[in-house]
Design a protein around this motif. Structure first.
Motif, PDB file in Angstrom:
ATOM      1  N   PHE A 125      42.142 -30.722  10.191  1.00 20.67           N
ATOM      2  CA  PHE A 125      43.453 -30.074  10.291  1.00 20.67           C
ATOM      3  C   PHE A 125      44.166 -30.523  11.561  1.00 20.67           C
ATOM      4  O   PHE A 125      45.385 -30.622  11.596  1.00 20.67           O
ATOM      5  CB  PHE A 125      43.278 -28.550  10.321  1.00 20.67           C
ATOM      6  CG  PHE A 125      44.566 -27.798  10.528  1.00 20.67           C
ATOM      7  CD1 PHE A 125      45.382 -27.483   9.455  1.00 20.67           C
ATOM      8  CD2 PHE A 125      44.974 -27.411  11.806  1.00 20.67           C
ATOM      9  CE1 PHE A 125      46.577 -26.796   9.641  1.00 20.67           C
ATOM     10  CE2 PHE A 125      46.169 -26.728  12.003  1.00 20.67           C
ATOM     11  CZ  PHE A 125      46.967 -26.415  10.911  1.00 20.67           C
TER      12      PHE A 125
ATOM     13  N   LEU B 298      45.020 -21.440  13.267  1.00 20.38           N
ATOM     14  CA  LEU B 298      45.868 -22.541  12.829  1.00 20.38           C
ATOM     15  C   LEU B 298      47.294 -22.267  13.298  1.00 20.38           C
ATOM     16  O   LEU B 298      47.982 -21.404  12.758  1.00 20.38           O
ATOM     17  CB  LEU B 298      45.823 -22.698  11.305  1.00 20.38           C
ATOM     18  CG  LEU B 298      44.443 -22.902  10.681  1.00 20.38           C
ATOM     19  CD1 LEU B 298      44.580 -23.199   9.192  1.00 20.38           C
ATOM     20  CD2 LEU B 298      43.659 -23.999  11.382  1.00 20.38           C
TER      21      LEU B 298
ATOM     22  N   SER C 276      49.946 -21.807   7.944  1.00 21.99           N
ATOM     23  CA  SER C 276      50.072 -22.626   9.149  1.00 21.99           C
ATOM     24  C   SER C 276      51.539 -23.004   9.275  1.00 21.99           C
ATOM     25  O   SER C 276      52.293 -22.917   8.301  1.00 21.99           O
ATOM     26  CB  SER C 276      49.174 -23.870   9.096  1.00 21.99           C
ATOM     27  OG  SER C 276      49.509 -24.684   7.997  1.00 21.99           O
TER      28      SER C 276
ATOM     29  N   THR D 116      45.216 -26.159   3.611  1.00 20.82           N
ATOM     30  CA  THR D 116      45.423 -25.460   4.878  1.00 20.82           C
ATOM     31  C   THR D 116      46.845 -25.593   5.415  1.00 20.82           C
ATOM     32  O   THR D 116      47.153 -25.045   6.470  1.00 20.82           O
ATOM     33  CB  THR D 116      44.429 -25.961   5.945  1.00 20.82           C
ATOM     34  OG1 THR D 116      44.540 -27.378   6.073  1.00 20.82           O
ATOM     35  CG2 THR D 116      43.008 -25.581   5.566  1.00 20.82           C
TER      36      THR D 116
END
Length: 294
Positions: free
Chosen positions: A67, A193, A144, A120
């Motif tokens: 990520f 995140l 996110s 994500t």
């Protein structure tokens, strides 16, 4: 829990009103957050997944790209990392998910047998919802803020829980508009995140507000920086106790899927919570029972 508590995901059926699924992380990346590339080789990644299943994992989450900010990874390269693991785990009995934000990687993974796409970036690319809908897969929608693989320094929120909840509701609507039914949606508030430690702690305290959105709630807390910072300069390898405490707390606030590195310990913690709640029977009864030990 709402009527969405009963779920068929891949080969498994879950009753999330009284069951918690343990999702094991297997990253085939040279720079992974926790294992620093220990499972980058294909045979090591497949072995790690098989060990996790033997230790009680219900679900394997395969990642081919971090990520964290960095240069883009070509589709062929990312797919080449994750698809062979998906194929190797066919027939394992576990739910298989692939952690990606790239629609073409998701398409290839689903074609290879993946049951879930764990995005994500919260469906940053709307085409992702089309791919998931066409492939009859489940999608994990995670909160996110940043565009994929880009930094987002000093994130700020007026009310992190309210803003995360609004984002997730909007992305659920987006997924449904593209043909993904609600019974194939899971949500994740995205601890750490594009969030600092205070944001992640606030999300944890008020997690029931996220659970109230409706779909099954996944939390990815394992060994994250908010755990280390809360305890005091703890290395990633020294955050297990804090991670387990956070996972158990989140289950009490409505989490029903926990994404983890330390499978055996988390399975024990989760099964103990289920036994205390009366959701499952003890493995055996002997202590202070007729004919048992005193």
């Amino acid at each position: 829990m709402s009527e969405s508590a009963l779920r068929r995901i891949g080969p498994r059926e879950f009753d999330f009103s009284r069951q918690v699924a343990v999702m094991a992380i297997v990253n085939r990346t040279p720079d992974s957050f926790y294992d620093r590339g220990a499972t980058f080789a294909l045979d090591r990644a497949v072995e790690a997944a098989q060990v996790a299943i033997a230790e009680g994992a219900d679900w394997i989450d395969i990642g081919g790209a971090r990520f964290a900010p960095g240069p883009p990874i070509p589709v062929d390269e990312e797919a080449g990392r994750v698809v062979p693991i998906v194929e190797a785990l066919a027939g394992s009995g576990a739910v298989i998910s692939v952690d990606t934000f790239q629609p073409e990687v998701a398409r290839r993974a689903i074609d290879a047998g993946a049951h879930v796409i764990n995005d994500t970036t919260g469906i940053h690319h709307p085409e992702m919802a089309d791919v998931v809908a066409a492939g009859q897969a489940t999608i994990v929608i995670t909160h996110s803020l940043a565009a994929p693989r880009t930094p987002h320094p000093n994130p700020t929120y007026a009310d992190v829980v309210a803003e995360v909840a609004a984002f997730l509701r909007a992305r659920i609507d987006l997924a449904r508009a593209h043909g993904v039914p609600e019974e194939r949606i899971v949500i994740d508030p995205g601890h750490d995140l594009n969030k600092n430690t205070l944001h992640s702690l606030e999300l944890t305290r008020r997690l029931d507000e996220i659970a109230a959105i409706g779909p099954p709630l996944l939390v990815a807390l394992s060994n994250k920086d908010f755990v280390g910072e809360s305890l005091g300069h703890r290395d990633r390898r020294d955050r297990l106790a804090g991670s387990l405490a956070a996972a158990v707390y989140c289950i009490g606030r409505g989490a029903r899927i926990v994404r983890v590195h330390n499978v055996r310990e988390t399975v024990d913690a989760v099964r103990m919570v289920e036994a205390i709640e009366g959701w499952r029977e003890p493995a055996f009864l002997e202590h202070n029972t007729p004919g048992g030990a005193s």
